[in-house]
Design a protein around this motif. Structure first.
Motif, PDB file in Angstrom:
ATOM      1  N   THR A  10       0.832  -1.198   0.000  1.00  0.00           N
ATOM      2  CA  THR A  10       0.000   0.000   0.000  1.00  0.00           C
ATOM      3  C   THR A  10       0.874   1.259   0.000  1.00  0.00           C
ATOM      4  O   THR A  10       2.099   1.171   0.119  1.00  0.00           O
ATOM      5  CB  THR A  10      -0.878   0.041   1.277  1.00  0.00           C
ATOM      6  N   THR A  20      -3.141   4.952  -4.233  1.00  0.00           N
ATOM      7  CA  THR A  20      -4.086   4.906  -3.122  1.00  0.00           C
ATOM      8  C   THR A  20      -4.660   3.498  -2.953  1.00  0.00           C
ATOM      9  O   THR A  20      -4.636   2.676  -3.875  1.00  0.00           O
ATOM     10  CB  THR A  20      -5.243   5.879  -3.356  1.00  0.00           C
ATOM     11  N   LEU A  21      -5.217   3.254  -1.784  1.00  0.00           N
ATOM     12  CA  LEU A  21      -5.902   1.983  -1.560  1.00  0.00           C
ATOM     13  C   LEU A  21      -7.052   1.830  -2.551  1.00  0.00           C
ATOM     14  O   LEU A  21      -7.321   0.729  -3.048  1.00  0.00           O
ATOM     15  CB  LEU A  21      -6.421   1.899  -0.122  1.00  0.00           C
ATOM     16  N   GLN A  22      -7.722   2.926  -2.845  1.00  0.00           N
ATOM     17  CA  GLN A  22      -8.823   2.878  -3.808  1.00  0.00           C
ATOM     18  C   GLN A  22      -8.328   2.488  -5.194  1.00  0.00           C
ATOM     19  O   GLN A  22      -9.026   1.763  -5.929  1.00  0.00           O
ATOM     20  CB  GLN A  22      -9.530   4.238  -3.856  1.00  0.00           C
ATOM     21  N   ALA A  23      -7.128   2.944  -5.562  1.00  0.00           N
ATOM     22  CA  ALA A  23      -6.570   2.584  -6.871  1.00  0.00           C
ATOM     23  C   ALA A  23      -6.337   1.074  -6.954  1.00  0.00           C
ATOM     24  O   ALA A  23      -6.609   0.450  -7.986  1.00  0.00           O
ATOM     25  CB  ALA A  23      -5.270   3.338  -7.122  1.00  0.00           C
ATOM     26  N   TYR A  24      -5.835   0.492  -5.874  1.00  0.00           N
ATOM     27  CA  TYR A  24      -5.666  -0.962  -5.837  1.00  0.00           C
ATOM     28  C   TYR A  24      -7.017  -1.660  -5.984  1.00  0.00           C
ATOM     29  O   TYR A  24      -7.160  -2.619  -6.749  1.00  0.00           O
ATOM     30  CB  TYR A  24      -5.027  -1.383  -4.518  1.00  0.00           C
ATOM     31  N   CYS A  25      -7.996  -1.195  -5.231  1.00  0.00           N
ATOM     32  CA  CYS A  25      -9.307  -1.846  -5.240  1.00  0.00           C
ATOM     33  C   CYS A  25      -9.984  -1.714  -6.601  1.00  0.00           C
ATOM     34  O   CYS A  25     -10.578  -2.684  -7.109  1.00  0.00           O
ATOM     35  CB  CYS A  25     -10.192  -1.257  -4.149  1.00  0.00           C
ATOM     36  N   ASP A  26      -9.898  -0.552  -7.203  1.00  0.00           N
ATOM     37  CA  ASP A  26     -10.516  -0.346  -8.513  1.00  0.00           C
ATOM     38  C   ASP A  26      -9.863  -1.240  -9.567  1.00  0.00           C
ATOM     39  O   ASP A  26     -10.554  -1.815 -10.417  1.00  0.00           O
ATOM     40  CB  ASP A  26     -10.406   1.122  -8.934  1.00  0.00           C
ATOM     41  N   GLU A  73     -11.716   1.881   6.077  1.00  0.00           N
ATOM     42  CA  GLU A  73     -12.524   2.749   5.229  1.00  0.00           C
ATOM     43  C   GLU A  73     -12.779   2.119   3.862  1.00  0.00           C
ATOM     44  O   GLU A  73     -13.910   2.152   3.348  1.00  0.00           O
ATOM     45  CB  GLU A  73     -11.844   4.113   5.074  1.00  0.00           C
ATOM     46  N   VAL A  74     -11.742   1.532   3.239  1.00  0.00           N
ATOM     47  CA  VAL A  74     -11.989   0.916   1.928  1.00  0.00           C
ATOM     48  C   VAL A  74     -12.806  -0.368   2.077  1.00  0.00           C
ATOM     49  O   VAL A  74     -13.558  -0.722   1.158  1.00  0.00           O
ATOM     50  CB  VAL A  74     -10.687   0.650   1.131  1.00  0.00           C
ATOM     51  N   GLN A  77     -16.139   1.099   1.883  1.00  0.00           N
ATOM     52  CA  GLN A  77     -16.457   1.634   0.565  1.00  0.00           C
ATOM     53  C   GLN A  77     -16.754   0.543  -0.461  1.00  0.00           C
ATOM     54  O   GLN A  77     -17.602   0.729  -1.337  1.00  0.00           O
ATOM     55  CB  GLN A  77     -15.299   2.494   0.059  1.00  0.00           C
ATOM     56  N   TYR A  78     -16.050  -0.593  -0.357  1.00  0.00           N
ATOM     57  CA  TYR A  78     -16.166  -1.631  -1.383  1.00  0.00           C
ATOM     58  C   TYR A  78     -16.970  -2.839  -0.900  1.00  0.00           C
ATOM     59  O   TYR A  78     -16.971  -3.874  -1.562  1.00  0.00           O
ATOM     60  CB  TYR A  78     -14.765  -2.067  -1.839  1.00  0.00           C
TER      61      TYR A  78
END
Length: 274
Positions: A10, A20-26, A73-74, A77-78
């Motif tokens: 991360t 970002t963590l969101q970039a990994y998740c997306d 938080e992620v 979100q996910y």
């Protein structure tokens, strides 16, 4: 198609990317994945001096709480789209078992998943980061007297990590168990993989302790390695023994997800850690 990546870093990694963590998740969703474990390098024991030049082998103690908050938080979100596990990659450092156990007892309830890895080898009172650079490996060869002795000491330390008493929150998965092979094309050992693993006795210890293995694709992207950790023959032997194999990209960037997956052995079944 693999649905789970069990070894993902991360932006909290001081030697990784700022994705970002969101970039990994997306990107995981774009690849059709169902879940991943964020397994950031845990802070090193407070009394241990990181031997790497930048002192960046693990996240700082000051950032640990923020890391936990960010992963939570992620996860929120996910939810319903991606299974996200809170994890850490814990260093087994010979001589620092008590501090590591105390740390795990403190933060263990926060974790869904974790990995136990050996990055540091001890020679007398000196520690060297095995995989930092070819120069660090050469230093170990000089300290121990030969390349074969580096391999011998790595697997002795790995065995100690497998058998160590780190308490109820000890990680259940051994990280990149053949990491010593990272520079094998530059520093080849005279021993076969089977001999280095003491005729697979180490796999017997993994099985006896009820642990799983990180089937790590990162070595395929390393120019002096060009194989998975562990290599196919070892992964297949582990599978024969009923040891769970959990794919890990060891990604330090979002685009690093799925690294090496297409070159994993097709003769083994992969497991999910959760």
């Amino acid at each position: 198609m693999i649905t789970y990546d069990g070894h993902v870093h991360t932006p909290f990694c001081p030697h990784g990317s700022k994705d970002t963590l969101q970039a990994y998740c997306d990107y995981a969703l774009e690849l059709g994945m169902k879940g991943l474990t964020f397994a950031e390098h845990a802070p090193l024991p407070k009394s241990f001096i990181d031997p790497t030049p930048e002192k960046d082998s693990g996240m700082s103690w000051e950032r640990l709480h923020d890391y936990f908050l960010a992963v939570k938080e992620v996860k929120r979100q996910y939810e319903g789209r991606l299974t996200i596990s809170m994890g850490l990659e814990i260093d087994y450092i010979e001589g620092y078992e008590n501090e590591t156990k105390a740390f795990l007892n403190e933060i263990g309830p926060e974790l869904d998943d974790s990995i136990l890895s050996v990055h540091f080898l001890r020679h007398q009172n000196k520690y060297v980061c095995l995989d930092y650079s070819p120069e660090s490996f050469a230093e170990l060869s000089q300290l121990y007297g030969s390349t074969d002795k580096v391999y011998e000491n790595y697997y002795e330390t790995l065995t100690k990590s497998i058998l160590s008493d780190l308490g109820p929150y000890k990680p259940k998965r051994i990280g990149h168990m053949t990491l010593v092979n990272k520079f094998q094309k530059k520093f080849p050992a005279s021993l076969s993989e089977r001999q280095k693993l003491r005729d697979f006795k180490i796999l017997s210890y993994v099985k006896e302790q009820g642990l799983s293995l990180d089937y790590n694709g990162a070595g395929l992207a390393k120019p002096y390695c060009n194989e998975t950790y562990p290599p196919k023959a070892v992964a297949e032997e582990a599978a024969k023994r009923g040891i769970p194999l959990i794919y890990g990209s060891d990604a330090h960037t979002a685009k690093g997800l799925m690294t090496g997956f297409d070159q994993l052995s097709q003769n083994v079944s992969l497991s999910s850690p959760v």
